[in-house]
Design a protein around this motif. Sequence first.
Motif, PDB file in Angstrom:
ATOM      1  N   GLN A 117      21.209   6.559 -35.671  1.00 26.31           N
ATOM      2  CA  GLN A 117      22.420   7.023 -36.260  1.00 26.31           C
ATOM      3  C   GLN A 117      23.168   7.477 -34.998  1.00 26.31           C
ATOM      4  OE1 GLN A 117      22.679   8.932 -39.940  1.00 26.31           O
ATOM      5  NE2 GLN A 117      24.356   9.704 -38.967  1.00 26.31           N
ATOM      6  N   LEU A 155      30.268   5.821 -41.716  1.00 28.42           N
ATOM      7  CA  LEU A 155      30.370   7.190 -40.921  1.00 28.42           C
ATOM      8  C   LEU A 155      31.549   6.913 -39.763  1.00 28.42           C
ATOM      9  CD1 LEU A 155      28.686   9.797 -40.934  1.00 28.42           C
ATOM     10  CD2 LEU A 155      27.278   8.894 -39.219  1.00 28.42           C
ATOM     11  N   PHE A 156      31.737   5.800 -39.475  1.00 26.79           N
ATOM     12  CA  PHE A 156      33.100   5.388 -38.618  1.00 26.79           C
ATOM     13  C   PHE A 156      33.664   4.066 -38.958  1.00 26.79           C
ATOM     14  CE2 PHE A 156      28.653   5.241 -36.279  1.00 26.79           C
ATOM     15  CZ  PHE A 156      28.436   4.060 -36.336  1.00 26.79           C
ATOM     16  N   SER A 159      26.500   6.353 -33.219  1.00 25.08           N
ATOM     17  CA  SER A 159      27.647   7.473 -33.438  1.00 25.08           C
ATOM     18  C   SER A 159      28.230   7.228 -32.108  1.00 25.08           C
ATOM     19  CB  SER A 159      27.282   8.506 -33.885  1.00 25.08           C
ATOM     20  OG  SER A 159      26.736   8.620 -34.910  1.00 25.08           O
ATOM     21  N   ALA A 217      30.011   4.247 -30.974  1.00 18.82           N
ATOM     22  CA  ALA A 217      31.138   4.078 -31.773  1.00 18.82           C
ATOM     23  C   ALA A 217      32.361   4.927 -31.011  1.00 18.82           C
ATOM     24  CB  ALA A 217      31.129   4.610 -33.284  1.00 18.82           C
ATOM     25  N   ASN A 218      31.980   6.254 -30.578  1.00 21.02           N
ATOM     26  CA  ASN A 218      32.882   7.035 -30.016  1.00 21.02           C
ATOM     27  C   ASN A 218      33.483   6.544 -28.521  1.00 21.02           C
ATOM     28  OD1 ASN A 218      33.954   8.881 -31.430  1.00 21.02           O
ATOM     29  ND2 ASN A 218      33.077  10.663 -30.143  1.00 21.02           N
ATOM     30  N   GLU A 256      32.664   8.441 -45.228  1.00 29.25           N
ATOM     31  CA  GLU A 256      32.279   9.389 -44.331  1.00 29.25           C
ATOM     32  C   GLU A 256      31.898  10.605 -44.737  1.00 29.25           C
ATOM     33  OE1 GLU A 256      34.861  10.205 -41.101  1.00 29.25           O
ATOM     34  OE2 GLU A 256      36.608   9.586 -42.381  1.00 29.25           O
ATOM     35  N   GLN A 291      36.469   3.115 -39.102  1.00 32.32           N
ATOM     36  CA  GLN A 291      37.632   2.503 -38.575  1.00 32.32           C
ATOM     37  C   GLN A 291      37.140   1.694 -37.273  1.00 32.32           C
ATOM     38  OE1 GLN A 291      37.115   5.619 -38.908  1.00 32.32           O
ATOM     39  NE2 GLN A 291      38.539   6.621 -39.728  1.00 32.32           N
ATOM     40  N   LYS A 292      35.762   1.775 -36.831  1.00 28.59           N
ATOM     41  CA  LYS A 292      35.313   1.180 -35.655  1.00 28.59           C
ATOM     42  C   LYS A 292      34.645  -0.075 -35.703  1.00 28.59           C
ATOM     43  CE  LYS A 292      36.278   4.430 -32.736  1.00 28.59           C
ATOM     44  NZ  LYS A 292      37.141   4.413 -31.817  1.00 28.59           N
TER      45      LYS A 292
END
Lengths: 320, 433
Positions: B86, B111-112, B90, B93-94, B392, B114-115
Motif C-alpha cells: 500500500q 485511497l486515491f 501510494s 499514485a502521488n 478514502e 482520482q488516480k
Amino acid sequence: MANSAVEMPARLTQARSERTAWQKLKVSPNWLGFWYMVPAMGILILFLAYPLGLGVWLSFTDTKIGRDGVFVGLENYEWLAEDSVFWTSVFNTLLYTTVASAAKFVIGLYLALLLNKHLPFKAMIRALVLIPFIVPTVLSAIAFWWIYDAQFSIISWSLRQLGWIDHNINFLGDVWNARWSTIFANVWRGVPFIAITLLAGLQTVSPSLYEAATLDGATPWQRFRHITYPLLTPIIAVVMTFSVLFTFTDFQLIWALTRGGPVNATHLMATLSYQRAIIAGQLGEGAAISTAMIPFLLAAIGIAWYGLQTRKWQQGGSND
Amino acid sequence: MDLNRRSLIKGGAALGLGGSTNLLAYAKAWAQASPFKVEPNAKINLMRWKRFVEAEDVAFMQLVAAFEAATGAKVNVTNESYDDLQPKASVVANTGQGLDLVWGLYSLPHLFPQKCMDLSDVSKYLGEKHGGWAPSAELYGKLGGKWIGIPIAASGALMNYRISSMNKAGFKEFPKDTAGFLELCKALKANNTPAGMAFGHASGDANTWIHWMLWSHGGNLVDKNNKVIINSPETAKALEYSKALYDTFIPGTASWNDSSNNKAFLAGELHATVNGISVYVAAKKEKPEMAADMNHAYMPIGPVGKPTELHLPFTMLAFQFTKVPNACKAFIAFMLDAPQYNPWIGAAQGYLSHFLGEYDKNPVWTADPKTTPFGDIAKRTLTPAGLGTLGENAAAAIADFVVVDMFANYVTGREDIKGAMAGAERQAKRIYR
C-alpha cells in the motif's frame, strides 16, 4: 571587510544600469567566494531545505495521498494537541531516546575503556563488537521479533525448561514489557557505534599524560576523571548528538517489531507519522507529526553542542 | 546416458513448452477476439501482493507468460508484502510514474480514486461473459457510477479449528452463534487447547475478525450517510463480548501480527483461530495428520441474526497515467477468463475465491469439503466501510486501526468501555470530517 556591492548607497546603484551592476558582481573578488558556494548550496537546497520546507508546508494543509490539499492553518496541530495517541507517541519517543541513549553511552564507554586495554586478540574482538551495527536493522529486528515472540520466544522457552517460569513472558503484548523490549533491542544495536567511536577518541589521548599522573600518585578513578574524561568530551559531544538523533528518529526497529502496538504503546513519533501519512493517506497530519519532531531535535543538538563543548577551541577560540 | 544439468534444463524447458502450447494457441485466439487491443510493444509494470501459496504464484506467472506470448506485451511483475504494497502504491499514485497495474488489498483503489483509470468497460465485459458479479464486487470496485478497480479474487477469513479439540470441548459441530462460540473458547481454554485471534496491528487478520465482532453485535463505525455512530450500546456489547473472548485466548494476542496465528496453529499450540485457508494448505504439505484433524466454518452469527463477515478482497487497479491503458484492460480481462482463472484458483487451493458467478462450478470448492466454506466468500463479505460508502475515509480508518485499537484498548485494560469508544469516535470523526 569591505563589500562594495552591499555597501554601495542605494542612490548610486539606482543611477547605474542593471547590466553594469551584474557585470560588477560577476567579477567582484568579494563575490567570488559566493559563486564557489553556489553548487553546494544548490545541492543542499534541493535535497535538504526543499523537502524540509515541503514537509512543514504540508503540515499546514489537509493534503491526502493522490489529492492536493488546501491551507488549513494550525488545524492539524490543534487536532494533535488533543490526540492522546500523539501524546503517547511523544512520551514513548522521549522515554525511548533518554533511556536508550543513556544506556548506550554507559555501556559504550565501558566497552571502549575495556577495548583500549591490552587484550589478547584485540583486533578481532574490536571487529566482533561492531557486528550488531553491521547487521541491517531489519534483520536484527526480525531476530528480536523471534526472540520476543509470544509463543516461540527462546528466552521464555529456556526459562521454562529451567523451571523458573510456568508461562511464556508476554514481551510485546504488555505495554511496559513492549517498551523495555524495544529499548533493549535499540541499545543492543546502538552500542557498537558509540564504543568504537569513543575508542578512537581514547587512542588520541597521549600516554605521557597517564604516566605523569601515575607518577603523581593519581588513582585510576582520578586518571579517568581528570585526564580521560576532559579529553574525551569533544568526541562524546559528537557521538551523543548522533546517537540521540538516530534514536529519536528510529523507525525500522519499531516497525518490524511491534508496528507501534500493543495499542500504540510503542508508537514513536516517526512510526505514527508514517502510519498516518503513508498507510492511512493523511499526508498533512503525518507531516505535522514529523514537523513536531523538529523542536525536540533542535533542543537535543543545542544541548549537545553548547552543553558539552566546553573547550574554547571548539567554539572558535584558541586552545591555551 | 549423459545426464547433466544442462540437459535437465533443456528437458524441463521442452516439457514446459509442451504443456503451454495449447495455452498459447488459445491465448492468441483470445487476443484476436478481445475488445481490448493491446498497444504495440506495450510494457506493463505490475505490482502484486506476495504469494502465500506457492502453487498460486506459479500458476499466476504461467498466465503472465501466456499473455505476453499472445499479445507481444511485456509484463514486469514485482511482489510486495501486504504491508509494503500500500505505501508503495501510494507513492506511485502521488508521483505519477513507475507502475501501471497494482493488485492490492481491499480498499486500495479507494485511497486515491482520482488516480485510478475507469475500468467500467472491463467489468461490464467480464460480468456479461462470466455469469455476473457478486454484489460485493460492486461495493469494492465501484465509486460513484464508475469502476475504479476490478475485484480479482478474495481471501476468506473464516474459522480454522482442530476437530479433536472441539470434540473434546464437548461440541459435535462448530457453534453457529456468538454465544456458542464463547462457550467453545472457554472449554478450549479449560482443556489447555486455547483459541486465539490477533488484537495487534495485523492489517489482515485483526481487521477482518474484529469488524466481524463489532458488526455481529450491531455496532458500526458509521451509518449509511457516513455519520460516525461508533459510540453506542451495541458497540459496548461487542466490547464486552471481546473481553470475555480475550480472557479465554492464548496469551500474547495483543502483540500478534498477520503471521503469528499461522505459526502458533501449525506448531500445535493454537486450536482455533480466524484465518484464510493458508494454515490448512501448509498443514496438508507439512503435517498431514494435523490437516486431517482440521476444518473450517463460517463466522458465528451474533445478536443481529445475520452473517457479518469481512474478508480480504484483492482488487486490481490501473493508474490513470499509464501509457498503455488498453494493455492493462486486456490483462485484467485475460486473467479472469475461464481457461486462466479456473486452473489458477485451483492452484490457490481455496486461498482465492471468485467474484464471478461462473466460477462457483470450479472443482476446487467441491473436491475437498474442507475448502467448501471458502467458495462463498464473495457472497458473504461486507466492506470495511460497514454501512457507509467505501471511500478514502473508510480506507484511512482501516489503515489507522481505529476499530482494532478500540477493542485492544479495552481488552488489555488500558481504557474502560466509555473511554475506548470515545477515543475511537474522536478519531473516526476526524477521518470522516
